[in-house]
Design a protein around this motif. Structure first.
Motif, PDB file in Angstrom:
ATOM      1  N   TYR A 368      69.805 -41.668  -1.234  1.00 55.06           N
ATOM      2  CA  TYR A 368      70.806 -41.277  -0.232  1.00 55.06           C
ATOM      3  C   TYR A 368      71.081 -42.413   0.745  1.00 55.06           C
ATOM      4  O   TYR A 368      72.200 -42.576   1.221  1.00 55.06           O
ATOM      5  CB  TYR A 368      70.380 -40.011   0.514  1.00 55.06           C
ATOM      6  N   ASN A 369      70.052 -43.190   1.021  1.00 53.91           N
ATOM      7  CA  ASN A 369      70.269 -44.356   1.858  1.00 53.91           C
ATOM      8  C   ASN A 369      71.301 -45.286   1.219  1.00 53.91           C
ATOM      9  O   ASN A 369      72.246 -45.763   1.867  1.00 53.91           O
ATOM     10  CB  ASN A 369      68.932 -45.078   2.041  1.00 53.91           C
ATOM     11  N   ALA A 370      71.146 -45.532  -0.069  1.00 51.21           N
ATOM     12  CA  ALA A 370      72.094 -46.379  -0.793  1.00 51.21           C
ATOM     13  C   ALA A 370      73.468 -45.716  -0.878  1.00 51.21           C
ATOM     14  O   ALA A 370      74.506 -46.387  -0.757  1.00 51.21           O
ATOM     15  CB  ALA A 370      71.565 -46.670  -2.193  1.00 51.21           C
ATOM     16  N   ALA A 371      73.494 -44.406  -1.057  1.00 44.39           N
ATOM     17  CA  ALA A 371      74.769 -43.696  -1.155  1.00 44.39           C
ATOM     18  C   ALA A 371      75.551 -43.786   0.146  1.00 44.39           C
ATOM     19  O   ALA A 371      76.774 -43.941   0.150  1.00 44.39           O
ATOM     20  CB  ALA A 371      74.537 -42.230  -1.528  1.00 44.39           C
ATOM     21  N   LEU A 372      74.839 -43.716   1.269  1.00 40.71           N
ATOM     22  CA  LEU A 372      75.516 -43.846   2.564  1.00 40.71           C
ATOM     23  C   LEU A 372      76.061 -45.258   2.743  1.00 40.71           C
ATOM     24  O   LEU A 372      77.193 -45.447   3.180  1.00 40.71           O
ATOM     25  CB  LEU A 372      74.544 -43.554   3.702  1.00 40.71           C
ATOM     26  N   LEU A 373      75.245 -46.247   2.382  1.00 40.28           N
ATOM     27  CA  LEU A 373      75.715 -47.636   2.438  1.00 40.28           C
ATOM     28  C   LEU A 373      76.971 -47.788   1.579  1.00 40.28           C
ATOM     29  O   LEU A 373      77.949 -48.434   1.970  1.00 40.28           O
ATOM     30  CB  LEU A 373      74.604 -48.578   1.936  1.00 40.28           C
ATOM     31  N   TRP A 374      76.941 -47.178   0.427  1.00 38.04           N
ATOM     32  CA  TRP A 374      78.080 -47.207  -0.494  1.00 38.04           C
ATOM     33  C   TRP A 374      79.338 -46.626   0.173  1.00 38.04           C
ATOM     34  O   TRP A 374      80.394 -47.261   0.200  1.00 38.04           O
ATOM     35  CB  TRP A 374      77.726 -46.407  -1.750  1.00 38.04           C
ATOM     36  N   SER A 375      79.218 -45.413   0.736  1.00 35.53           N
ATOM     37  CA  SER A 375      80.364 -44.754   1.367  1.00 35.53           C
ATOM     38  C   SER A 375      80.894 -45.568   2.534  1.00 35.53           C
ATOM     39  O   SER A 375      82.087 -45.564   2.812  1.00 35.53           O
ATOM     40  CB  SER A 375      79.970 -43.377   1.910  1.00 35.53           C
ATOM     41  N   ARG A 376      79.989 -46.242   3.212  1.00 39.42           N
ATOM     42  CA  ARG A 376      80.401 -46.944   4.431  1.00 39.42           C
ATOM     43  C   ARG A 376      80.863 -48.367   4.158  1.00 39.42           C
ATOM     44  O   ARG A 376      81.320 -49.054   5.067  1.00 39.42           O
ATOM     45  CB  ARG A 376      79.250 -46.902   5.444  1.00 39.42           C
ATOM     46  N   THR A 377      80.727 -48.826   2.933  1.00 41.44           N
ATOM     47  CA  THR A 377      81.279 -50.133   2.568  1.00 41.44           C
ATOM     48  C   THR A 377      82.409 -49.958   1.564  1.00 41.44           C
ATOM     49  O   THR A 377      83.543 -50.328   1.818  1.00 41.44           O
ATOM     50  CB  THR A 377      80.202 -51.057   1.984  1.00 41.44           C
ATOM     51  N   GLU A 378      82.118 -49.312   0.431  1.00 43.32           N
ATOM     52  CA  GLU A 378      83.143 -49.147  -0.598  1.00 43.32           C
ATOM     53  C   GLU A 378      84.123 -48.018  -0.260  1.00 43.32           C
ATOM     54  O   GLU A 378      85.255 -48.033  -0.716  1.00 43.32           O
ATOM     55  CB  GLU A 378      82.483 -48.870  -1.954  1.00 43.32           C
ATOM     56  N   GLY A 379      83.685 -47.018   0.492  1.00 42.86           N
ATOM     57  CA  GLY A 379      84.588 -45.958   0.924  1.00 42.86           C
ATOM     58  C   GLY A 379      84.408 -44.637   0.204  1.00 42.86           C
ATOM     59  O   GLY A 379      84.479 -43.588   0.824  1.00 42.86           O
ATOM     60  N   ALA A 380      84.175 -44.678  -1.097  1.00 37.48           N
ATOM     61  CA  ALA A 380      84.080 -43.422  -1.850  1.00 37.48           C
ATOM     62  C   ALA A 380      82.720 -42.754  -1.629  1.00 37.48           C
ATOM     63  O   ALA A 380      81.759 -43.394  -1.225  1.00 37.48           O
ATOM     64  CB  ALA A 380      84.310 -43.684  -3.326  1.00 37.48           C
ATOM     65  N   ILE A 381      82.665 -41.456  -1.895  1.00 39.84           N
ATOM     66  CA  ILE A 381      81.435 -40.671  -1.732  1.00 39.84           C
ATOM     67  C   ILE A 381      80.943 -40.284  -3.120  1.00 39.84           C
ATOM     68  O   ILE A 381      81.645 -39.618  -3.870  1.00 39.84           O
ATOM     69  CB  ILE A 381      81.720 -39.423  -0.868  1.00 39.84           C
ATOM     70  N   CYS A 382      79.728 -40.716  -3.450  1.00 43.97           N
ATOM     71  CA  CYS A 382      79.249 -40.500  -4.821  1.00 43.97           C
ATOM     72  C   CYS A 382      78.414 -39.230  -4.938  1.00 43.97           C
ATOM     73  O   CYS A 382      77.890 -38.704  -3.950  1.00 43.97           O
ATOM     74  CB  CYS A 382      78.454 -41.708  -5.309  1.00 43.97           C
ATOM     75  N   ALA A 383      78.287 -38.740  -6.154  1.00 44.52           N
ATOM     76  CA  ALA A 383      77.467 -37.564  -6.425  1.00 44.52           C
ATOM     77  C   ALA A 383      75.992 -37.898  -6.203  1.00 44.52           C
ATOM     78  O   ALA A 383      75.576 -39.051  -6.338  1.00 44.52           O
ATOM     79  CB  ALA A 383      77.683 -37.104  -7.861  1.00 44.52           C
ATOM     80  N   PRO A 384      75.176 -36.892  -5.883  1.00 45.70           N
ATOM     81  CA  PRO A 384      73.742 -37.139  -5.711  1.00 45.70           C
ATOM     82  C   PRO A 384      73.110 -37.780  -6.958  1.00 45.70           C
ATOM     83  O   PRO A 384      72.240 -38.645  -6.829  1.00 45.70           O
ATOM     84  CB  PRO A 384      73.169 -35.741  -5.462  1.00 45.70           C
ATOM     85  N   GLU A 385      73.560 -37.387  -8.141  1.00 44.56           N
ATOM     86  CA  GLU A 385      73.040 -37.993  -9.361  1.00 44.56           C
ATOM     87  C   GLU A 385      73.377 -39.489  -9.386  1.00 44.56           C
ATOM     88  O   GLU A 385      72.522 -40.350  -9.610  1.00 44.56           O
ATOM     89  CB  GLU A 385      73.648 -37.323 -10.606  1.00 44.56           C
ATOM     90  N   THR A 386      74.658 -39.773  -9.120  1.00 44.61           N
ATOM     91  CA  THR A 386      75.156 -41.148  -9.174  1.00 44.61           C
ATOM     92  C   THR A 386      74.442 -42.047  -8.166  1.00 44.61           C
ATOM     93  O   THR A 386      74.318 -43.258  -8.387  1.00 44.61           O
ATOM     94  CB  THR A 386      76.669 -41.142  -8.895  1.00 44.61           C
ATOM     95  N   SER A 387      73.983 -41.456  -7.066  1.00 46.09           N
ATOM     96  CA  SER A 387      73.325 -42.259  -6.034  1.00 46.09           C
ATOM     97  C   SER A 387      72.107 -42.990  -6.602  1.00 46.09           C
ATOM     98  O   SER A 387      71.716 -44.038  -6.081  1.00 46.09           O
ATOM     99  CB  SER A 387      72.906 -41.380  -4.849  1.00 46.09           C
ATOM    100  N   HIS A 388      71.516 -42.461  -7.650  1.00 44.54           N
ATOM    101  CA  HIS A 388      70.373 -43.142  -8.275  1.00 44.54           C
ATOM    102  C   HIS A 388      70.805 -44.456  -8.917  1.00 44.54           C
ATOM    103  O   HIS A 388      70.076 -45.455  -8.865  1.00 44.54           O
ATOM    104  CB  HIS A 388      69.696 -42.226  -9.296  1.00 44.54           C
TER     105      HIS A 388
END
Lengths: 455, 455
Positions: A368-388
């Protein structure tokens, strides 16, 4: 700026699926019936139509994609290959990070790639209805979508706790004309047994599979079959359009091959879809590190056992040669519902055994830490599975920086997280803990493999 | 099969926005301050930065898109132009139905096209924070997304009833680092007044606008401005990338121009984004019927009055020349929250007055019926707002069949409905009624225009 995405025209949608079974070193172990003999096509025919059973058992390298299947998946395929330019900047990495965006399908993930194919083959075989199970609803909604477009009825057994708590996926299925019932239900023998045992049971995925199989097999007209969203060989096959498109798109981007290829692994299908065409390159000498990422809450490949095991808790499926935590294992309730499966696709398990795939288990907090970084840089919000997969890509990009190496990283962006926003809320509220499986729970799960050793 | 979609490479993302003001026949009426004099740039500068005010008042035909803005919107642009092959088949129509798919942006609609531009211009002007209002959350989440990517803080006043009932959009804003507070709030004078008047008020969009403007104007450091998601000229301008891309893509498809162009209209921005570049063709002689679709619950163009009116209920904006139902009008609670605005963009209103745009009001029942047909043929699930454009396209396709005419229909698919599934559930449950505005409520709304006639 770096070019942010690579598309392919409709005409370059793959015309064939790639079957890794043709190229894997080492002999594959066949599925077994419960008496220990290899499962025959006939023994599976009450559950699946013969045309899919043929694919399941095929060792042909290339299998034609029917034109009508291509026409339907062309509603969202070829999917874009994107470059995560802004994440690269944020990480100050010399690595080039690409991702195949499977979130663009109407149900929001890679699942319809096989749902459409399975629905079409069943329709060709004269079947009128498909049954399936679903946890959080990702696969159930994909099959509902596919059945609606192909013209089949679809009945989904949804684990009761999700049925009650997650209305959105349920409404999607209804929009696509499917029946979605909570599991356990009163409509199957196994469902009634479960309810009699515990009227307040929240349900389990294994139980829902058993109900869906019983419902299919029990149709007196013989016009119902069952569909599985992962694990089986033909499901992996249908997903290879992902990697075949990515190969062409990486060429467009001027990349010879990825140095690191990453996918998250539940039953294995999105990972296989991207990885298998590249594993064919690897078998032929390409230097690609292929990484399958699983949650520490359900560490099938990293801590499970490679053994013959059942696909469901009621032991109604054949025995499959796979990494497993035991078919009665119940993982903790992480939001990444698509990764909560006790086993791993036999083809993926075999590739791990052959040293072609490196498994990696990550905890949900890092993800989830990586997923938040992702949303806040790339913009899109990924699925919990994809966050892995995102978290593993971030790890590799940081490693490239530490080592001062330019590297090409490719991962599968298997789905968006728009139906899973409560997971982000829980993380931001500090309500999620380390979900690593304890040794004790692991032993409990594996025990069944000792009690019921493969024949 | 017919080719199902047309993409454009990154390189063909438009380099300029198109400003319809340069080509509209008839003189535009200027915005007025409350004392009846034309609003000057200075009079707006506490609310908007000067670079956007210049765009607002510009009559230059083409305005360069800053390279950084292009880089950011290139995360999802150019968007695909798709052909609704399966809907055509279901309707057995000789019409060719194309749609511009704006649902592919991370927040799920066309809104970030202007959110990114507005955030970027504010950043250039040294602004540190943007405030805005949001109803159901579509615009608030788009601005949160844009501010996060550009590097501004964002504060969103969300109408209280939506804040309480619709958690998903709120979580999206939080993922993108924005503050989202319920309106009325205790942080502004107007909010405190509203609460004092009625502590249990569900809030209104007009009230939320007033709070957001007060918060911006009241920043003692002068580092906060306000952003509006529709209505204003510069917002329409930023959306024209939609139509400019569609023009190229229709050429690819071998179409000279659309015979019918359709967009749904709330404040007018998604409609304008697609329509304005084609209105330029129409002004120059192309035979295009341009149809703006509004809900019968909020029939601004078809039953409102063309007059000077305020943009918010607290009368804190300038007076704008537009079709309006009166700035205190409160439409019924239809799910298409983005279409519940009392006014219409002055540029769109002017085009209607000049006979360039034909307004059409549709009831929500016809729209959900069309949206279901859409989901069950094309597969994707559209936003409640977008369903109005879908319904109008279905009408036109049926008309083409009746008249035996091959026609090219183009509409704007402004957003997906994944965050609005409860609307579908209500429709399927038979809980939605005809929402047509009564004459009595219409008169009540318009009264304020007589009581406070334009100066």
């Amino acid at each position: 700026m770096e070019k942010p995405f690579y598309t392919l025209p409709y005409e370059e949608l793959p015309e064939q699926w790639y079957n890794l079974a043709a190229d894997l070193p080492g002999a594959m172990h066949p599925p077994l019936t419960s008496d220990g003999t290899p499962a025959t096509p006939e023994s599976l025919s009450a559950v699946f139509p013969m045309n899919l059973i043929e694919q399941e058992m095929s060792d042909q390298r290339w299998i034609d994609i029917p034109e009508e299947v291509r026409d339907i998946i062309a509603r969202w395929r070829p999917t874009p290959l994107r470059r995560a330019v802004y994440l690269e900047k944020a990480l100050d990495t010399p690595a080039r990070i690409y991702y195949k965006d499977e979130s663009v399908s109407p149900p929001g993930s890679h699942k319809p790639n096989t749902a459409v194919a399975q629905a079409w083959y069943n329709k060709q075989a004269g079947i009128k209805q498909l049954t399936t199970e679903t946890g959080a609803g990702q696969w159930g909604s994909a099959l509902a979508f596919a059945c609606q477009l192909v013209g089949l009825h679809c009945k989904v057994f949804m684990v009761r706790i999700s049925f009650d708590q997650k209305p959105s996926r349920k409404i999607m299925m209804r929009v696509w004309n499917a029946d979605c019932v909570p599991s356990p239900s009163e409509t199957t023998e196994f469902g009634r047994e479960m309810i009699a045992e515990n009227p307040d049971t929240p349900g389990t995925l294994g139980g829902a599979i058993s109900e869906a199989v019983q419902e299919a097999v029990g149709d007196p007209k013989g016009e119902t079959r069952y569909a599985l969203g992962s694990v089986l060989n033909h499901v992996m096959l249908h997903q290879t359009v992902i990697g075949l498109e990515a190969q062409k798109q990486l060429q467009q981007a001027g990349e010879k091959h990825p140095d690191r290829l990453i996918g998250c692994c539940g039953g294995g299908s999105n990972f296989a879809g991207l990885a298998f065409p590249f594993l064919s390159e690897k078998v032929n000498g390409s230097d690609i590190d292929v990484i399958g990422v699983e949650p520490t809450a359900c560490p099938t490949m990293t801590r499970g056992r490679f053994a013959y095991d059942y696909g469901d808790s009621a032991e109604s499926t054949p025995l499959l040669p796979m990494h497993s935590l035991g078919h009665r294992f119940v993982p903790s309730g992480i939001h990444a519902g698509g990764l909560r499966y006790h086993g791993m696709a036999p083809l993926v398990s075999h590739a791990v055994e052959q040293g072609l795939v490196d498994p990696l288990a990550l905890d949900q907090l890092e993800c989830y830490n990586a997923a938040l970084l992702w949303s806040r840089t790339e913009g899109a919000i990924c699925a919990p599975e994809t966050s892995h997969a995102v978290a593993a890509a971030v790890r590799e990009a940081r490693k490239a920086r530490e080592e001062g190496k330019e590297r090409c990283i490719l991962f599968n962006y298997s789905g968006h997280g728009l139906m899973d926003l409560s997971a982000y809320q829980n993380y931001l509220d500090g309500q999620l803990q380390d979900s690593t499986l304890s040794d004790q729970e692991l032993e409990k799960g594996l025990k069944i493999l000792d009690e019921n050793p493969a024949p």
